[in-house]
Design a protein around this motif. Structure first.
Motif, short mmCIF file in Angstrom:
data_model
loop_
_atom_site.label_atom_id
_atom_site.label_comp_id
_atom_site.label_asym_id
_atom_site.label_seq_id
_atom_site.Cartn_x
_atom_site.Cartn_y
_atom_site.Cartn_z
N GLU A 12 -4.71 -3.94 -12.58
CA GLU A 12 -5.25 -2.64 -13.03
C GLU A 12 -4.72 -1.54 -12.11
N THR A 13 -3.90 -0.67 -12.67
CA THR A 13 -3.29 0.41 -11.89
C THR A 13 -4.34 1.29 -11.23
N VAL A 14 -5.41 1.57 -11.92
CA VAL A 14 -6.44 2.45 -11.38
C VAL A 14 -7.08 1.85 -10.13
N ILE A 15 -7.28 0.54 -10.11
CA ILE A 15 -7.84 -0.14 -8.93
C ILE A 15 -6.85 -0.07 -7.78
N CYS A 16 -5.59 -0.38 -8.07
CA CYS A 16 -4.55 -0.34 -7.03
C CYS A 16 -4.46 1.06 -6.42
N ASP A 17 -4.37 2.06 -7.27
CA ASP A 17 -4.23 3.43 -6.78
C ASP A 17 -5.44 3.88 -5.97
N ALA A 18 -6.63 3.51 -6.43
CA ALA A 18 -7.85 3.89 -5.71
C ALA A 18 -7.89 3.21 -4.34
N CYS A 19 -7.56 1.93 -4.29
CA CYS A 19 -7.55 1.22 -3.00
C CYS A 19 -6.54 1.85 -2.05
N ARG A 20 -5.35 2.16 -2.57
CA ARG A 20 -4.34 2.77 -1.71
C ARG A 20 -4.81 4.12 -1.18
N MET A 21 -5.39 4.94 -2.04
CA MET A 21 -5.85 6.27 -1.63
C MET A 21 -6.92 6.16 -0.54
N VAL A 22 -7.93 5.34 -0.79
CA VAL A 22 -9.05 5.21 0.15
C VAL A 22 -8.59 4.62 1.48
N LEU A 23 -7.82 3.55 1.42
CA LEU A 23 -7.43 2.87 2.65
C LEU A 23 -6.36 3.63 3.43
N SER A 24 -5.45 4.26 2.73
CA SER A 24 -4.43 5.07 3.42
C SER A 24 -5.06 6.23 4.17
N GLU A 25 -6.08 6.84 3.58
CA GLU A 25 -6.78 7.94 4.25
C GLU A 25 -7.44 7.48 5.54
N LYS A 26 -7.76 6.20 5.62
CA LYS A 26 -8.38 5.64 6.84
C LYS A 26 -7.33 5.11 7.82
N GLY A 27 -6.04 5.32 7.50
CA GLY A 27 -4.97 4.94 8.41
C GLY A 27 -4.40 3.55 8.21
N HIS A 28 -4.81 2.87 7.15
CA HIS A 28 -4.31 1.53 6.88
C HIS A 28 -2.99 1.60 6.11
N ARG A 29 -2.12 0.60 6.31
CA ARG A 29 -0.87 0.48 5.57
C ARG A 29 -1.17 -0.37 4.34
N VAL A 30 -0.86 0.14 3.15
CA VAL A 30 -1.23 -0.53 1.91
C VAL A 30 0.01 -0.78 1.05
N VAL A 31 0.15 -2.03 0.62
CA VAL A 31 1.20 -2.43 -0.31
C VAL A 31 0.52 -2.90 -1.59
#
Length: 123
Positions: A12-31
């Motif tokens: 689900e693209t929406v789940i992937c994009d939301a996880c990337r947005m939230v986690l990247s804002e916290k400084g995590h590297r997301v693939v």
């Protein structure tokens, strides 16, 4: 918590994009990978992930099969399984297979972060 290397495997693209947005804002590297096969290839090819967020109902491979393969390959990576089919039996099955925790879809930003913080409370 120090920044994590996170792999999200979800179709689900929406789940992937939301996880990337939230986690990247916290400084995590997301693939992101949106098939089970591409997720497994990413793990085999790059590895080094601290956390895998894994959808249990992918179109190409069942998430429980991926979880078993991850557990056979690595003892250090922590896996949080995600599914829209949230039942107690699904959660128990995932935990028996080695998942660190479980997120029922849809989940909020706060639920995602709290679950990750709980899984890494010892760090």
């Amino acid at each position: 918590m120090k920044p994590l290397n996170v792999l999200v495997i979800d179709d689900e693209t929406v789940i992937c994009d939301a996880c990337r947005m939230v986690l990247s804002e916290k400084g995590h590297r997301v693939v992101l990978r949106n098939t089970g096969i591409s997720g497994l290839l990413e793990i085999e090819g790059n590895g080094g992930y601290d956390l895998i967020l894994l959808d249990m109902k992918l179109h190409d491979i069942d998430g429980s099969r991926i979880l078993k393969l991850i557990q056979e390959q690595s003892t250090k990576v922590r896996v949080i399984v995600m599914t829209g089919y949230s039942t107690l039996s699904n959660a128990l099955e995932a935990m028996k297979l080695g998942a660190a925790d479980y997120l029922a879809k849809p989940f909020t930003e706060d639920e995602l972060l709290a679950t990750i913080n709980g899984v890494f409370a010892d760090r």
